[in-house]
Enzyme design. Structure first.
Site, PDB file in Angstrom:
ATOM      1  N   THR A 159       0.768  -1.240   0.103  1.00 62.01           N
ATOM      2  CA  THR A 159      -0.015  -0.038  -0.095  1.00 62.01           C
ATOM      3  C   THR A 159       0.992   1.212  -0.017  1.00 62.01           C
ATOM      4  O   THR A 159       1.762   1.309   0.806  1.00 62.01           O
ATOM      5  CB  THR A 159      -0.835  -0.128   1.350  1.00 62.01           C
ATOM      6  OG1 THR A 159      -1.801  -1.068   1.230  1.00 62.01           O
ATOM      7  CG2 THR A 159      -1.829   1.374   1.174  1.00 62.01           C
ATOM      8  N   LYS A 244      -0.967  -0.893  -4.152  1.00 63.46           N
ATOM      9  CA  LYS A 244      -2.331  -0.601  -3.948  1.00 63.46           C
ATOM     10  C   LYS A 244      -2.272   1.063  -3.461  1.00 63.46           C
ATOM     11  O   LYS A 244      -1.374   1.312  -2.717  1.00 63.46           O
ATOM     12  CB  LYS A 244      -2.951  -1.380  -2.830  1.00 63.46           C
ATOM     13  CG  LYS A 244      -4.149  -0.948  -2.323  1.00 63.46           C
ATOM     14  CD  LYS A 244      -4.784  -1.931  -1.339  1.00 63.46           C
ATOM     15  CE  LYS A 244      -6.133  -1.491  -0.832  1.00 63.46           C
ATOM     16  NZ  LYS A 244      -6.101  -0.645   0.152  1.00 63.46           N
TER      17      LYS A 244
END
Ligand code: HOC
Length: 372
Positions: A159, A244
């Site tokens: 992320t 992400k």
């Protein structure tokens, strides 16, 4: 389960009534004015399906919703998005979610900020992926990744939109940050590299735990990370890598050039940057930029089966689903999560069949009217 809500909004409403106000605020909260979170769901209003009829699709439950993403076979193109700190909602949060996902054949992505450890989840999960918050220490990042691979993770999801937490007024208003501190850090407290940084084991005393939490605060995020750092990750693991939190097509290109196998379009459910582009509005450009070289995943705003259909029609290979099952976990534990996931899958199966799609290959851009 008739006594449980039947819609995503229903889960949110019930959670507001039943959950501890601070736990509810943590899940519901988004950045600043929360415009991004609103934009995420309202972006779906601009897309309308133009269903096809008389396509000879099979009936409910018999349609083929299976997909393979990053080498993981899923019964439907759905994963539980990584949600941190599930102990706010259930004492065995991540374990319960992993079990429910396994039972229903959907993917599950374990957050670095989980309340259960990587190993505890690896014990019970089916096909699962590990979400990495890359800390400000590569040795620790490497340790997390190696632990995840040893525990059976099938992919690593880095992320990149959370080098630090967004500005979240709901948490600030309720004096929630002290309430959160020390939660969601099981993977750190159980990590040998992290523990080696502490002067005393965190179990030893309250002071030692406090020092461990402060060490965690200093290490949690990494503002220095660059696409080229994916080369290190590639050395640490042979698992597929998804990145992400991507919204800009140029970032998607840079990341795929740097070795990402998949790009996950997301704005973290609106929790990081206010006034951000709705994730759905970013999807088409990212698919256009890298869709021929990498899988594109999507989350932030999925609330129904036809939302899944729209995201797939815009080029997503699979979608992440987040807040609704988190509310359901808090409301009704394991039964709640299974119920929330089943509703989405049944709704998707219905929308797909009624749109004339026998399998996922039928879900194309042609199913969408030109957005208003
Ligand atoms: C104590 C907070 O993904 C979120 C999470 C980030 C978790 C960090 C830990 O809240 O959006």
């Amino acid at each position: 389960v008739p006594e449980l809500p039947m819609t995503a909004d229903g889960f949110a409403d019930r959670a507001r009534e039943l959950l501890d106000a601070r736990a509810y605020a943590y899940v519901a909260g988004s950045a600043s004015t929360e415009r991004t979170a609103v934009a995420n769901t309202s972006a779906f209003d601009r897309y309308r399906l133009v269903p096809r009829m008389l396509c000879g699709t099979s009936g409910p439950g018999a349609r083929d919703t299976a997909v393979e993403v990053l080498g993981t076979k899923l019964a439907a193109p759905v994963l539980t998005s990584p949600v941190g700190v599930l102990e706010l909602l259930h004492e065995k949060g991540e374990v319960v979610v992993a079990q429910a996902a396994k039972e229903l054949g959907v993917g599950t992505v374990l957050s670095t900020a989980s309340s259960a450890t990587i190993e505890e989840v690896g014990e019970v999960a089916g096909d699962w992926w590990y979400q990495l918050y890359w800390p400000a220490d590569d040795e620790l990042a490497r340790s997390f990744v190696e632990r995840a691979q040893r525990a059976g993770a099938k992919a690593i999801v880095v992320t990149v939109d959370t080098p630090s937490l967004g500005w979240r007024p709901r948490d600030l208003e309720l004096g929630h940050l002290p309430f959160l501190l020390g939660k969601g850090i099981a993977n750190y407290l159980s990590d040998p590299v992290f523990r080696a940084k502490l002067s005393a084991p965190p179990e030893e005393s309250e002071d030692a735990l406090r020092m461990a939490i402060l060490t965690w605060v200093g290490l949690f995020g990494n503002h220095a990370l660059r696409p080229a750092d994916l080369a290190k990750l590639r050395e640490w693991t042979d698992l597929p890598i998804a990145v992400k939190g991507v919204l800009h097509p140029d970032d998607a290109r840079l990341l795929v050039d740097a070795g990402a196998d998949a790009v996950w379009v997301s704005n973290h459910g609106g929790r990081q940057i206010d006034n951000s582009i709705a994730a759905l509005d970013a999807l088409g450009a990212v698919v256009g930029a890298v869709g021929d070289r990498a899988d594109v995943l999507f989350d932030s705003g999925i609330r129904s089966g036809s939302d899944v259909l729209v995201a797939l029609a815009l080029g997503a290979k699979a979608v992440g689903y987040g807040r609704p099952w988190a509310y359901a976990l808090g409301i009704a534990g394991s039964a709640g999560v299974r119920h929330a996931l089943r509703l989405l899958l049944a709704d998707f199966d219905s929308a797909m069949g009624l749109s004339g799609c026998a399998d996922l290959s039928g879900i194309t851009r042609d199913l969408l009217a030109v957005p208003r």
